[in-house]
Design a protein around this motif. Structure first.
Motif, PDB file in Angstrom:
ATOM      1  N   TYR A  87       0.811  -1.208   0.000  1.00 55.94           N
ATOM      2  CA  TYR A  87       0.000   0.000   0.000  1.00 55.94           C
ATOM      3  C   TYR A  87       0.853   1.271   0.000  1.00 55.94           C
ATOM      4  N   GLY A  88       2.160   1.128  -0.142  1.00 55.56           N
ATOM      5  CA  GLY A  88       3.026   2.295  -0.063  1.00 55.56           C
ATOM      6  C   GLY A  88       3.272   2.677   1.387  1.00 55.56           C
ATOM      7  N   THR A  89       4.180   3.598   1.610  1.00 51.70           N
ATOM      8  CA  THR A  89       4.550   3.963   2.982  1.00 51.70           C
ATOM      9  C   THR A  89       3.379   4.571   3.744  1.00 51.70           C
ATOM     10  N   ALA A  90       2.732   5.585   3.165  1.00 52.35           N
ATOM     11  CA  ALA A  90       1.621   6.238   3.862  1.00 52.35           C
ATOM     12  C   ALA A  90       0.415   5.318   3.952  1.00 52.35           C
ATOM     13  N   GLY A  91       0.149   4.560   2.871  1.00 55.54           N
ATOM     14  CA  GLY A  91      -1.000   3.660   2.890  1.00 55.54           C
ATOM     15  C   GLY A  91      -0.875   2.580   3.944  1.00 55.54           C
ATOM     16  N   SER A  92       0.328   2.020   4.090  1.00 52.79           N
ATOM     17  CA  SER A  92       0.544   0.972   5.092  1.00 52.79           C
ATOM     18  C   SER A  92       0.429   1.532   6.507  1.00 52.79           C
ATOM     19  N   VAL A  93       1.033   2.698   6.728  1.00 53.09           N
ATOM     20  CA  VAL A  93       0.959   3.318   8.056  1.00 53.09           C
ATOM     21  C   VAL A  93      -0.489   3.661   8.406  1.00 53.09           C
ATOM     22  N   ALA A  94      -1.219   4.206   7.431  1.00 49.93           N
ATOM     23  CA  ALA A  94      -2.619   4.563   7.687  1.00 49.93           C
ATOM     24  C   ALA A  94      -3.449   3.325   8.031  1.00 49.93           C
TER      25      ALA A  94
ATOM     26  N   ASP B 140      -6.227  13.106  12.232  1.00 49.54           N
ATOM     27  CA  ASP B 140      -6.979  13.780  11.163  1.00 49.54           C
ATOM     28  C   ASP B 140      -6.328  13.615   9.803  1.00 49.54           C
ATOM     29  N   VAL B 141      -5.068  13.243   9.782  1.00 52.45           N
ATOM     30  CA  VAL B 141      -4.388  13.084   8.494  1.00 52.45           C
ATOM     31  C   VAL B 141      -4.930  11.889   7.719  1.00 52.45           C
ATOM     32  N   LEU B 142      -5.602  10.953   8.434  1.00 51.71           N
ATOM     33  CA  LEU B 142      -6.100   9.739   7.778  1.00 51.71           C
ATOM     34  C   LEU B 142      -7.145  10.041   6.713  1.00 51.71           C
ATOM     35  N   GLN B 143      -7.857  11.161   6.856  1.00 55.06           N
ATOM     36  CA  GLN B 143      -8.889  11.495   5.867  1.00 55.06           C
ATOM     37  C   GLN B 143      -8.294  11.808   4.491  1.00 55.06           C
ATOM     38  N   PHE B 144      -6.988  12.082   4.460  1.00 54.17           N
ATOM     39  CA  PHE B 144      -6.333  12.418   3.190  1.00 54.17           C
ATOM     40  C   PHE B 144      -5.586  11.225   2.580  1.00 54.17           C
ATOM     41  N   ILE B 145      -5.646  10.083   3.255  1.00 50.59           N
ATOM     42  CA  ILE B 145      -4.963   8.884   2.760  1.00 50.59           C
ATOM     43  C   ILE B 145      -6.013   7.872   2.343  1.00 50.59           C
ATOM     44  N   PRO B 146      -6.112   7.559   1.050  1.00 55.35           N
ATOM     45  CA  PRO B 146      -7.148   6.613   0.598  1.00 55.35           C
ATOM     46  C   PRO B 146      -6.888   5.207   1.137  1.00 55.35           C
ATOM     47  N   GLU B 147      -7.951   4.462   1.321  1.00 52.72           N
ATOM     48  CA  GLU B 147      -7.824   3.096   1.832  1.00 52.72           C
ATOM     49  C   GLU B 147      -7.567   2.114   0.695  1.00 52.72           C
ATOM     50  N   ASN B 148      -6.770   1.110   1.024  1.00 50.16           N
ATOM     51  CA  ASN B 148      -6.564  -0.055   0.147  1.00 50.16           C
ATOM     52  C   ASN B 148      -6.016   0.297  -1.234  1.00 50.16           C
TER      53      ASN B 148
ATOM     54  N   GLU C  32      -2.145   2.069  -3.121  1.00 54.66           N
ATOM     55  CA  GLU C  32      -0.786   2.539  -2.865  1.00 54.66           C
ATOM     56  C   GLU C  32      -0.750   4.054  -2.701  1.00 54.66           C
ATOM     57  N   PHE C  33      -0.106   4.510  -1.623  1.00 47.80           N
ATOM     58  CA  PHE C  33      -0.033   5.949  -1.319  1.00 47.80           C
ATOM     59  C   PHE C  33       1.238   6.181  -0.516  1.00 47.80           C
ATOM     60  N   ASP C  34       2.041   7.105  -0.982  1.00 49.84           N
ATOM     61  CA  ASP C  34       3.373   7.315  -0.406  1.00 49.84           C
ATOM     62  C   ASP C  34       3.422   8.635   0.358  1.00 49.84           C
TER      63      ASP C  34
END
Length: 844
Positions: free
Chosen positions: A83-90, A182-190, A192-194
């Motif tokens: 899911y990429g770095t941000a996607g996995s962390v989220a 609150d940053v989670l709202q800017f990271i799509p689920e499932n 890849e997002f870096d």
């Protein structure tokens, strides 16, 4: 406070040490790297930890367990999809369901640091930041993401892995973040997002509160084998505040584990760590080294600046210097390991065997007694970190750029491409270029990639063929135009552009890992020799030139081919344009393609004399590769590079005025202000670019997208001109024809155009600056320019009403370029001297 530890990487840059071991478990001073991260978090009362796992997850789970041994709470999440770095962390943050209201700390499990995390969290809360990036200052920021902030710490700009000209600061992203839920709202689920590519640029663009905190203390990204060894040395020398295992014995810098036996006659120098259960025999010498647990060092062995893992045996008389030795490996009696050698786990180096410098021995390998294992990576120091430089891959012919090196480079390049695809190869006329070109082809073919070999062909022809054919890229080998001892290897992509720096890094990683795809007998690549390349180029060329005005003008020109491959194709084109040509040095001679500065000026003077004596309309000197052209006007005057750029720009402006739509021209940030004045007169836009070849070519590529919006001309002051209507690359042959076409249409001569160029004085100089100081100087320049009219494109350009100054670091040499323009030489010289002194002062 919750913490998520990113510990799923493969650690490919540390191979072969990480072939069977996740990177966070690699030992540093006899402890897994992850241990230091856990202890740092605990020190700052961060005990609720989640580790993101991927590669060999059980290894980390078995070591850390539930965290009770470290007095923390450990949880795990093993990714099934990238899911990429941000996607996995989220994903982990959503699963954790943070109920404390506190932010979450994100940290890598494979860095060595003693940064004060508590102060960073305090800054985050005080700033009311949505996301905070913890930053540090480094001497060489090229391999990292640069972060630029304002005085309050709010981030204003990101630069991912920049070139030296973009290093506007020496503050880099450490990969340690503090995030609000609150940053989670800017990271799509499932999906890849870096962090660096997606999340942070989005927050910045949408003006969300994102801050950077510059931390004091030690931080090192252990990203290479040499950095790994150096990080161990830093622990030994106390440069990083971590707990080192073992009891202090004798001198304060000596630590020894339980049940180790050390003979009294053994000699220790500097700082050393000896693991538990070791046996150090008589008359051994150990200096600044880490010795893993249960290791045996026999009589007379010498170990200097090295790192040994557990259960290693070093037999009598063996010599190790700046080496890394994996677990359960034996170095037999009298063996000699050169500097930089890495021997992985479960290996044996035989009696009196020699392993040459920088060789990597992979797991479960054996070197026979008295054998000599030659290095697959033999080159000078400059190759230790980066293979690619400004001019592609450059090195001493047949020494640094040897056939062995070229074959491996070709294999690394081929391994980056799809099996069964086609690439082109070409070269100049030198016999060594032919040898290296063949070696590169051999490497490419071994990976199942096919080769179109065009032989001795000018670079512009190869680029056009790549753009119009089925090839996914190409390689051109040439003798350096600047140094008789050097060879250049130029790579380009399927559009003919120089490779993107990110793709160059991909090839470098494959090269250093020696991770080459090897195909079975029937699946190796095929070599073909296309026969219609010149014909295709010639037809494309003529369709992009208005030939009739040139024919009617009846030009007489003097043309110096510089013994290059353009002489194989350009005479036929000039014949179709009915030009009378006095050709110089038109025979192909690879021994004469390189010119010293003195030889270059001599060639221009000869060209000038012949133009004057024959009353020719112009004189042109093509470089040996056919990419650049240098001009003598119809009076025999040699036109310097900046003036030539102004003249060709003016011709383009005059030619475009009747077109009826808005044009754009592009020139480097260091080009003369006269271009802006002239463009304004003709109603044409000016775009400033980087000074690099790729930066100019990228600007030109936009010129072929749409005629009414694109760039119609790109030029730079060292003879490089691009007319995108033909192709978006430097092409000296086409430039000559286009200049003649525009002169014919305007009914003018070169010497008359000089009078129309607004007068100014442009001066250049350079100031010595070590690579270690470049980042600092760039930051100080940016700080000094705050509040002024400045351009951050490549280096820093500061505009002072009718004067300007630009300073940018050399990509390959230890100095800064300084360029200044003013109405008088005195004013321009004053600007250069003022900023040269500042650059010198900032290095003290």
């Amino acid at each position: 406070m919750n913490c998520i530890i990113m510990a799923g990487g493969f650690g490919t840059r540390l191979r072969p040490l990480t072939n069977n071991l996740p990177k966070p478990m690699v030992p540093m001073a006899n402890r897994p790297m992850i241990d230091y991260i856990i202890e740092l978090l605990k020190k700052h009362s961060i005990k609720d930890l989640t580790a993101l796992l991927y590669f060999q997850p059980e290894n980390l789970k078995n070591h850390l367990g539930d965290g009770s041994a470290f007095k923390v709470s450990m949880d795990y999440w093993t990714a099934k999809v990238d899911y990429g770095t941000a996607g996995s962390v989220a994903h982990a943050m959503r699963m954790k369901k943070n109920e404390s209201g506190n932010p979450t700390l994100i940290i890598s499990g494979d860095v060595l640091t003693d940064i004060d995390l508590s102060r960073a969290v305090e800054f985050h809360k005080k700033s009311k930041s949505l996301a905070t990036i913890i930053m540090t200052r480094v001497e060489n920021p090229l391999s990292f993401g640069i972060v630029i902030t304002d005085k309050k710490g709010r981030i204003t700009r990101f630069l991912e892995k920049p070139g030296w000209g973009e290093v506007f600061s020496d503050t880099i992203n450490t990969g340690i973040y503090i995030l609000e839920d609150d940053v989670l709202q800017f990271i799509p689920e499932n999906r890849e997002f870096d962090f660096s590519k997606d999340l942070f640029p989005f927050l910045l663009e949408n003006k969300k509160p994102i801050y950077g905190y510059v931390a004091e203390g030690y931080w090192k990204d252990v990203g290479s084998l040499e950095e790994y060894r150096q990080a161990n040395m830093d622990i030994l020398l106390g440069r990083v505040k971590v707990r080192i295992p073992g009891e202090k014995t004798g001198a304060a810098e000596m630590r020894v584990g339980a049940d180790s036996r050390i003979d009294y006659s053994s000699k220790f120098e500097g700082a050393n760590v000896i693991g538990a259960g070791c046996k150090i025999s008589m008359n051994t010498r150990i200096a600044n080294s880490v010795i893993g647990s249960n290791t045996v060092v026999e009589e007379g062995a010498v170990i200097i600046d090295s790192v040994l893992w557990d259960n290693v045996k070093i037999a009598s008389g063996a010599l190790l210097q700046e080496n890394i030795i994996g677990s359960n490996t034996e170095i037999a009696e009298g063996a000699h390991l050169g500097e930089g050698v890495v021997v992985s786990d479960h290996c044996r180096i035989g009696r009196r065997a020699t392993v040459k410098a920088n060789v990597k021995v992979w797991p479960h390998k054996s070197v026979e007694d008295e054998a000599i294992l030659a290095s697959s990576l033999i080159w000078g120091q400059k190759w230790s970190k980066n293979i690619f430089s400004t001019y592609g891959v450059t090195g001493l012919a047949n020494i640094e750029v040897s056939p062995e090196f070229a074959a491996r480079l070709g294999a690394a390049y081929g391994a980056s491409l799809p099996k069964g695809s086609f690439v082109s190869t070409s070269r100049d006329g030198h016999k060594t270029s032919r040898m290296i070109n063949r070696a590169i082809m051999t490497g490419i073919l071994s990976t199942g990639v096919n080769v179109h070999d065009y032989g001795v062909t000018p670079m512009p022809v190869c680029r056009l063929l790549a753009r119009g054919g089925s090839e996914v890229g190409g390689v051109h080998t040439r003798r350096s135009p600047f140094d008789t001892l050097l060879l250049d290897i130029k790579f380009f992509d399927s559009t003919g552009l120089d490779l993107h720096p990110g793709y160059e890094k991909t090839i470098e990683r494959l090269f250093y890992r020696e991770d080459f795809r090897r195909m079975p007998l029937e699946e190796t690549g095929e070599m073909l020799f296309p026969i219609h390349g010149f014909e295709y180029y010639q037809n494309s060329f003529m369709s992009a030139i208005d030939a009739e005005p040139v024919r009617k003008a009846g030009f007489k020109i003097v043309l110096d081919y510089s013994y290059g491959s353009s002489s194989r194709i350009f005479p036929a084109i000039l014949g179709k344009l009915d030009c009378e040509v006095i050709a110089l040095n038109a025979n192909l001679d690879g021994m004469k393609t390189t010119k010293t500065a003195e030889e270059f000026q001599k060639a221009l003077r000869q060209l000038s004399t012949i133009v004057r004596s024959l009353d020719a309309h112009a004189g042109f000197l093509l470089d040996a590769g056919g990419e650049k052209v240098f001009i003598v006007d119809d009076t025999g005057e040699i036109i310097d590079g900046d003036t030539a750029l102004n003249i060709v720009t003016l011709l383009t402006l005059k030619s475009s005025r009747a077109a009826g739509f808005k044009h754009t021209i592009a020139v480097p940030v260091t080009a003369s202000r006269a271009i802006d004045y002239m463009a304004k007169t003709y109603g044409v836009n000016v775009r400033r670019t980087k000074t690099t070849s790729r930066g100019l070519m990228e600007a030109a590529s936009e010129g072929i997208k749409s005629q009414d919006e694109g760039v119609v001309f790109v030029g730079e002051p060292t003879g490089g001109y691009i007319f995108p209507q033909f192709q978006p690359y430097f092409d000296g042959m086409y430039s000559i024809a286009k200049i003649l076409e525009m002169l014919a249409k305007e009914g003018t001569r070169l010497h008359k155009l000089i009078r129309e160029i607004p007068p100014s004085v442009l001066l250049q100089d350079r100031v010595s600056c070590s690579f270690e100081n470049k980042g600092t100087v760039m930051r100080r320049l940016a700080e000094d320019a705050q509040g002024k009219d400045m351009i951050l494109l490549e280096g820093i350009r500061i505009n002072f009403k009718d004067e300007w100054l630009a300073a940018y670091p050399s990509q390959d040499h230890p100095y800064f370029h300084i360029v200044a323009e003013a109405s008088t030489e005195r004013a321009a010289r004053g600007l250069i001297e003022k900023y040269a002194e500042k650059i010198k002062k900032w290095q003290r």
